[in-house]
Write an enzyme that holds these catalytic residues in place. Structure first.
Site, PDB file in Angstrom:
ATOM      1  N   ARG A   1      46.591  32.470  28.214  1.00 28.21           N
ATOM      2  CA  ARG A   1      46.170  31.577  29.307  1.00 28.21           C
ATOM      3  C   ARG A   1      47.269  30.553  29.611  1.00 28.21           C
ATOM      4  O   ARG A   1      47.525  30.226  30.763  1.00 28.21           O
ATOM      5  CB  ARG A   1      44.865  30.842  28.951  1.00 28.21           C
TER       6      ARG A   1
ATOM      7  N   LYS B   1      47.208  42.030  38.248  1.00 30.81           N
ATOM      8  CA  LYS B   1      46.353  42.316  39.398  1.00 30.81           C
ATOM      9  C   LYS B   1      47.107  43.127  40.470  1.00 30.81           C
ATOM     10  O   LYS B   1      48.335  43.264  40.404  1.00 30.81           O
ATOM     11  CB  LYS B   1      45.835  40.989  39.980  1.00 30.81           C
TER      12      LYS B   1
ATOM     13  N   HIS C   1      45.135  38.229  35.339  1.00 31.13           N
ATOM     14  CA  HIS C   1      43.871  37.785  34.733  1.00 31.13           C
ATOM     15  C   HIS C   1      44.059  37.732  33.227  1.00 31.13           C
ATOM     16  O   HIS C   1      44.715  38.596  32.653  1.00 31.13           O
ATOM     17  CB  HIS C   1      42.744  38.765  35.058  1.00 31.13           C
TER      18      HIS C   1
ATOM     19  N   GLU D   1      35.075  41.744  28.184  1.00 33.39           N
ATOM     20  CA  GLU D   1      35.970  42.342  29.188  1.00 33.39           C
ATOM     21  C   GLU D   1      36.745  43.535  28.626  1.00 33.39           C
ATOM     22  O   GLU D   1      36.986  44.515  29.329  1.00 33.39           O
ATOM     23  CB  GLU D   1      36.934  41.278  29.703  1.00 33.39           C
TER      24      GLU D   1
ATOM     25  N   PHE E   1      33.826  32.725  47.120  1.00 34.70           N
ATOM     26  CA  PHE E   1      35.006  33.589  47.125  1.00 34.70           C
ATOM     27  C   PHE E   1      34.753  34.968  46.508  1.00 34.70           C
ATOM     28  O   PHE E   1      35.669  35.783  46.410  1.00 34.70           O
ATOM     29  CB  PHE E   1      36.178  32.904  46.403  1.00 34.70           C
TER      30      PHE E   1
ATOM     31  N   TYR F   1      33.724  40.586  36.992  1.00 32.27           N
ATOM     32  CA  TYR F   1      33.627  39.237  37.561  1.00 32.27           C
ATOM     33  C   TYR F   1      32.168  38.774  37.695  1.00 32.27           C
ATOM     34  O   TYR F   1      31.867  37.935  38.559  1.00 32.27           O
ATOM     35  CB  TYR F   1      34.334  39.195  38.914  1.00 32.27           C
TER      36      TYR F   1
ATOM     37  N   ARG G   1      51.911  32.305  37.035  1.00 32.51           N
ATOM     38  CA  ARG G   1      51.383  31.927  38.347  1.00 32.51           C
ATOM     39  C   ARG G   1      52.241  30.848  38.999  1.00 32.51           C
ATOM     40  O   ARG G   1      52.423  30.839  40.220  1.00 32.51           O
ATOM     41  CB  ARG G   1      49.939  31.446  38.196  1.00 32.51           C
TER      42      ARG G   1
ATOM     43  N   ASN H   1      46.794  35.564  42.588  1.00 30.43           N
ATOM     44  CA  ASN H   1      47.416  34.824  41.487  1.00 30.43           C
ATOM     45  C   ASN H   1      47.888  35.720  40.343  1.00 30.43           C
ATOM     46  O   ASN H   1      48.024  35.284  39.205  1.00 30.43           O
ATOM     47  CB  ASN H   1      46.494  33.700  41.005  1.00 30.43           C
TER      48      ASN H   1
ATOM     49  N   THR I   1      44.717  28.422  37.481  1.00 28.08           N
ATOM     50  CA  THR I   1      44.153  29.435  38.388  1.00 28.08           C
ATOM     51  C   THR I   1      44.827  29.401  39.762  1.00 28.08           C
ATOM     52  O   THR I   1      45.172  30.446  40.314  1.00 28.08           O
ATOM     53  CB  THR I   1      42.631  29.207  38.549  1.00 28.08           C
TER      54      THR I   1
HETATM   55  P1  DAT Z   1      40.929  32.472  36.191  1.00 27.29           P
HETATM   56  O1  DAT Z   1      41.413  33.766  36.811  1.00 27.29           O
HETATM   57  O2  DAT Z   1      42.029  31.463  36.041  1.00 27.29           O
HETATM   58  O3  DAT Z   1      40.147  32.695  34.924  1.00 27.29           O
HETATM   59  P2  DAT Z   1      38.359  32.025  37.492  1.00 27.29           P
HETATM   60  O4  DAT Z   1      37.757  32.857  36.402  1.00 27.29           O
HETATM   61  O5  DAT Z   1      37.756  30.688  37.745  1.00 27.29           O
HETATM   62  O6  DAT Z   1      39.927  31.808  37.252  1.00 27.29           O
HETATM   63  O7  DAT Z   1      38.308  32.837  38.860  1.00 27.29           O
HETATM   64  C1  DAT Z   1      38.569  34.221  38.904  1.00 27.29           C
HETATM   65  C2  DAT Z   1      39.448  34.510  40.094  1.00 27.29           C
HETATM   66  O8  DAT Z   1      38.758  34.214  41.291  1.00 27.29           O
HETATM   67  C3  DAT Z   1      40.724  33.665  40.154  1.00 27.29           C
HETATM   68  O9  DAT Z   1      41.764  34.228  39.392  1.00 27.29           O
HETATM   69  C4  DAT Z   1      41.026  33.645  41.619  1.00 27.29           C
HETATM   70  C5  DAT Z   1      39.650  33.673  42.258  1.00 27.29           C
HETATM   71  N1  DAT Z   1      39.196  32.308  42.577  1.00 27.29           N
HETATM   72  C6  DAT Z   1      38.748  31.367  41.718  1.00 27.29           C
HETATM   73  N2  DAT Z   1      38.416  30.224  42.352  1.00 27.29           N
HETATM   74  C7  DAT Z   1      38.655  30.455  43.667  1.00 27.29           C
HETATM   75  C8  DAT Z   1      38.526  29.693  44.846  1.00 27.29           C
HETATM   76  N3  DAT Z   1      38.060  28.438  44.820  1.00 27.29           N
HETATM   77  N4  DAT Z   1      38.888  30.258  46.029  1.00 27.29           N
HETATM   78  C9  DAT Z   1      39.339  31.523  46.087  1.00 27.29           C
HETATM   79  N5  DAT Z   1      39.498  32.320  44.999  1.00 27.29           N
HETATM   80  C10 DAT Z   1      39.153  31.793  43.811  1.00 27.29           C
HETATM   81 MG    MG Z   2      38.322  33.619  34.582  1.00 25.15          MG
END
Ligand code: DAT
Ligand code: MG
Length: 149
Positions: free
Chosen positions: A85, A9, A115, A126, A57, A49, A102, A112, A91
């Protein structure tokens, strides 16, 4: 054999951690099948996304991912989705185990670093957003006989 989508990222690129992050995935034995730098626009961010549209968020996530270039990678290997992963960690970097990307480099959930697709189905979707056919390459690595039984 699975192929997963990895993004280093914008925070990872800005902090000069591209080599470190890709190196960890590469040293695990996963094969780089496609690699490029992309400055994601809002349309692409919304597509990538899509599952998070409407979440509190979402706007800051799109702002972050479009703020500066990222490095997109197609990564192949046995169980590549789950293996990547696991190397990424949880996350929220606050909870991510030491030794994960991370866990070692992140502090807050919004930044973080990496991805990785969360399932084979997400990976297919994706990968098609970030890569066109010829950009994902099949090739043999001599070293694979020492990595894959
Ligand atoms: P991951 O990236 O582990 O697959 P995710 O798909 O649930 O996690 O979310 C995508 C991204 O969105 C994640 O890398 C960071 C952001 N994110 C997720 N949950 C969040 C939250 N509660 N507050 C702020 N950012 C968040
Ligand atoms: Mg995700």
């Amino acid at each position: 054999m699975e192929t997963t989508l990895i993004l280093v990222k914008p925070d990872g690129v800005q902090r000069g951690l591209v080599g470190e992050i890709i190196g960890r995935l590469e040293r695990k034995g996963l094969r780089i099948a496609g690699l490029k730098m992309v400055h994601v626009n809002e349309e692409l961010a919304n597509k990538h996304y899509g599952e998070h549209v409407g979440k509190p968020f979402f706007d800051s996530l799109v702002k972050f991912i479009t703020s500066s270039p990222l490095v997109a990678m197609a990564l192949e290997g046995e169980n590549a989705v789950e293996v990547a992963r696991n190397l990424m960690g949880s996350t929220n970097p606050k909870e991510a185990a030491p030794g994960t990307i991370r866990g070692d480099y992140g502090l807050t959930i919004g930044m973080n670093l990496i991805h990785g697709s969360d399932s084979l189905e997400s990976a297919r979707r994706e990968l098609s957003i970030f890569f066109e056919g010829l950009e994902i390459t099949e090739y043999d690595r001599a070293i694979d006989q020492w990595i894959i039984e």
